[in-house]
Motif scaffolding. Structure first.
Motif, PDB file in Angstrom:
ATOM      1  N   PHE A 143       0.823  -1.207   0.000  1.00  0.00           N
ATOM      2  CA  PHE A 143       0.000   0.000   0.000  1.00  0.00           C
ATOM      3  C   PHE A 143       0.858   1.259   0.000  1.00  0.00           C
ATOM      4  N   GLU A 144       1.968   1.223   0.746  1.00  0.00           N
ATOM      5  CA  GLU A 144       2.762   2.432   0.961  1.00  0.00           C
ATOM      6  C   GLU A 144       3.838   2.660  -0.097  1.00  0.00           C
ATOM      7  N   ARG A 145       4.093   1.697  -0.954  1.00  0.00           N
ATOM      8  CA  ARG A 145       5.196   1.886  -1.883  1.00  0.00           C
ATOM      9  C   ARG A 145       4.814   2.894  -2.972  1.00  0.00           C
ATOM     10  N   PRO A 146       5.812   3.652  -3.469  1.00  0.00           N
ATOM     11  CA  PRO A 146       5.533   4.666  -4.488  1.00  0.00           C
ATOM     12  C   PRO A 146       5.311   4.033  -5.860  1.00  0.00           C
ATOM     13  N   TYR A 147       4.641   4.772  -6.733  1.00  0.00           N
ATOM     14  CA  TYR A 147       4.394   4.313  -8.092  1.00  0.00           C
ATOM     15  C   TYR A 147       4.891   5.366  -9.078  1.00  0.00           C
ATOM     16  N   PRO A 148       5.475   4.878 -10.197  1.00  0.00           N
ATOM     17  CA  PRO A 148       5.779   3.471 -10.417  1.00  0.00           C
ATOM     18  C   PRO A 148       6.984   3.030  -9.601  1.00  0.00           C
ATOM     19  N   SER A 149       7.111   1.723  -9.387  1.00  0.00           N
ATOM     20  CA  SER A 149       8.286   1.183  -8.707  1.00  0.00           C
ATOM     21  C   SER A 149       9.136   0.331  -9.641  1.00  0.00           C
ATOM     22  N   LEU A 150       8.674   0.158 -10.875  1.00  0.00           N
ATOM     23  CA  LEU A 150       9.384  -0.672 -11.843  1.00  0.00           C
ATOM     24  C   LEU A 150       9.253  -0.013 -13.214  1.00  0.00           C
ATOM     25  N   LEU A 151      10.377   0.278 -13.834  1.00  0.00           N
ATOM     26  CA  LEU A 151      10.386   0.976 -15.118  1.00  0.00           C
ATOM     27  C   LEU A 151      11.097   0.158 -16.193  1.00  0.00           C
ATOM     28  N   ARG A 152      10.562   0.260 -17.384  1.00  0.00           N
ATOM     29  CA  ARG A 152      11.259  -0.172 -18.594  1.00  0.00           C
ATOM     30  C   ARG A 152      11.791   1.094 -19.256  1.00  0.00           C
ATOM     31  N   LEU A 153      13.094   1.123 -19.512  1.00  0.00           N
ATOM     32  CA  LEU A 153      13.745   2.314 -20.059  1.00  0.00           C
ATOM     33  C   LEU A 153      14.548   1.909 -21.287  1.00  0.00           C
ATOM     34  N   ARG A 154      14.410   2.673 -22.367  1.00  0.00           N
ATOM     35  CA  ARG A 154      15.203   2.411 -23.575  1.00  0.00           C
ATOM     36  C   ARG A 154      16.012   3.650 -23.936  1.00  0.00           C
ATOM     37  N   VAL A 155      17.244   3.401 -24.398  1.00  0.00           N
ATOM     38  CA  VAL A 155      18.177   4.470 -24.740  1.00  0.00           C
ATOM     39  C   VAL A 155      18.738   4.213 -26.140  1.00  0.00           C
ATOM     40  N   ASP A 156      18.738   5.264 -26.950  1.00  0.00           N
ATOM     41  CA  ASP A 156      19.325   5.192 -28.283  1.00  0.00           C
ATOM     42  C   ASP A 156      20.726   5.808 -28.211  1.00  0.00           C
ATOM     43  N   PRO A 157      21.799   4.994 -28.229  1.00  0.00           N
ATOM     44  CA  PRO A 157      23.163   5.552 -28.138  1.00  0.00           C
ATOM     45  C   PRO A 157      23.569   6.184 -29.466  1.00  0.00           C
ATOM     46  N   ASP A 158      24.471   7.144 -29.377  1.00  0.00           N
ATOM     47  CA  ASP A 158      24.914   7.821 -30.592  1.00  0.00           C
ATOM     48  C   ASP A 158      25.668   6.880 -31.520  1.00  0.00           C
ATOM     49  N   THR A 159      26.403   5.934 -30.939  1.00  0.00           N
ATOM     50  CA  THR A 159      27.136   4.963 -31.746  1.00  0.00           C
ATOM     51  C   THR A 159      26.766   3.558 -31.283  1.00  0.00           C
ATOM     52  N   GLU A 160      27.114   2.583 -32.106  1.00  0.00           N
ATOM     53  CA  GLU A 160      26.789   1.192 -31.787  1.00  0.00           C
ATOM     54  C   GLU A 160      27.575   0.737 -30.560  1.00  0.00           C
ATOM     55  N   LEU A 161      26.905   0.082 -29.633  1.00  0.00           N
ATOM     56  CA  LEU A 161      27.567  -0.478 -28.456  1.00  0.00           C
ATOM     57  C   LEU A 161      27.557  -1.994 -28.566  1.00  0.00           C
ATOM     58  N   ASP A 162      28.729  -2.598 -28.737  1.00  0.00           N
ATOM     59  CA  ASP A 162      28.841  -4.052 -28.813  1.00  0.00           C
ATOM     60  C   ASP A 162      28.894  -4.624 -27.406  1.00  0.00           C
ATOM     61  N   PHE A 163      28.090  -5.650 -27.152  1.00  0.00           N
ATOM     62  CA  PHE A 163      28.107  -6.292 -25.837  1.00  0.00           C
ATOM     63  C   PHE A 163      27.699  -7.740 -25.970  1.00  0.00           C
ATOM     64  N   GLU A 164      28.020  -8.494 -24.949  1.00  0.00           N
ATOM     65  CA  GLU A 164      27.653  -9.901 -24.872  1.00  0.00           C
ATOM     66  C   GLU A 164      26.380 -10.004 -24.033  1.00  0.00           C
TER      67      GLU A 164
END
Length: 348
Positions: A95-116
């Motif tokens: 009841f007491e927790r703030p909203y939202p408490s869970l977010l989906r966030l997307r970021v468009d980087p200026d250059t390609e980021l390679d990752f595993e």
């Protein structure tokens, strides 16, 4: 006879990704949970009535504030059980927790980021960098994050309260040593709580997109055990459910410890390591090495699929808060998962 193509080891793959610092633009800020305070009020009323307390929940409310301490005292005075008072405390937390408490966030980087798949980056808004796992496969240009609000957390407060689509952030990475093992005939098991599932969503998406769910023509079983308190705390629930519908050998096993207080949830309700133990093939487990506290789970019937896990034929990955990961790893060792086939990461 031609040489058999050699797969790079995961350590070679990780080392191949250069560390970069880049600016990016926020393209999506989407809440994943919702306020359920109406359901919570109804649930509290049921608990109060069942305890025979001669009062109304409204007696302890002053606008949006609730005198939870006064309510607990009233319940104790009427002889309510510790279980019932504990249930009301759990409902109060919700009841007491703030909203939202869970977010989906997307970021468009200026250059390609390679990752595993399985790696993380640091995300900086203002002067405060924080580490977040990447939740999408590397085939995408944009980067996706699943972020839980941390009470008092500096960056999470900034993101939840202030960040909007179009804002600029700084991304640095990738980091991390957790990555998919080379394809093999072994089945794959992911164990996570809450946003610890983010790197596994990346891994699972990549695994199916690149055909690693099969090995030399034979399908592998891929499992995800995901533990949370409430149904809407499950990140990407609908995505995993859809994947399970499309792929018979993908098993999504959510377990919700508090959801039965609010709904007619009939799925698993135990902790992730306990639910994992329930789905093991009992004939493949050396019971003498299993802690007494886990014995009944190895012997219990699971709620879902009839498929079972052979602990000696798994690649196992675990991610979540440190205490949970330590418990999961101890459980996996005790039931016979080889140390060489476990990869895990803790935080918090």
């Amino acid at each position: 006879m031609p040489d058999v193509p050699r797969h790079k080891s995961k350590h070679e793959r990780l080392a191949a990704h250069p560390l970069v610092t880049d600016e990016g633009r926020v393209t999506l800020v989407e809440p994943l949970d919702r306020s359920r305070n109406g359901e919570v009020r109804s649930a509290v009323r049921r608990e109060v009535a069942a305890a025979g307390v001669d009062c109304l929940f409204a007696d302890f409310r002053s606008g949006s504030d609730v005198d939870w301490t006064g309510l607990y005292e009233a319940l104790r005075a009427e002889g309510a059980s510790r279980r019932r008072i504990g249930a009301v405390r759990d409902l109060a937390d919700r009841f007491e927790r703030p909203y939202p408490s869970l977010l989906r966030l997307r970021v468009d980087p200026d250059t390609e980021l390679d990752f595993e798949p399985g790696q993380y980056v640091t995300l900086r808004s203002g002067d405060t960098p924080r580490a977040y796992s990447l939740a999408n496969a590397p085939a995408e240009h944009e980067l996706e994050f699943c972020i839980r609000r941390v009470p008092g957390g500096r960056l999470t407060s900034e993101l939840f309260v202030h960040v909007e689509e179009g804002d600029e952030v700084v991304v640095r990475g990738p980091y991390g040593e957790m990555a998919l093992s080379n394809p093999s005939s072994r089945d794959v098991v992911f164990l996570a709580t809450g946003t610890g599932v983010a790197p596994f969503r990346s891994m699972i998406e990549h695994l199916f997109a690149t055909g690693q769910d099969t090995y030399r023509g034979t399908e592998r079983d891929v499992w995800l055990f995901l533990g949370c308190a409430w149904r809407d705390d499950l990140p990407y629930r609908e995505w995993f459910e859809s994947l399970a519908e499309d792929h018979e050998r993908f098993h999504f096993v959510p377990t919700l410890t508090r959801e039965p207080l609010l709904s007619d949830w009939t799925g698993e309700v135990d902790y992730v390591q306990q639910v994992f133990a329930k789905y093991l093939d009992g004939a493949a487990v050396d019971r003498s090495s299993v802690p007494q506290s886990m014995q009944r789970y190895v012997e219990a019937e699971p709620v879902g699929t009839q498929a079972r896990l052979d602990p000696d034929n798994l690649d196992l990955y675990a991610c979540g808060i440190n205490a949970m990961v330590e418990t999961l790893v101890r459980t996996a060792r005790s039931v016979g998962v080889p140390e060489a086939h476990m990869d895990y990461e803790g935080f918090g």
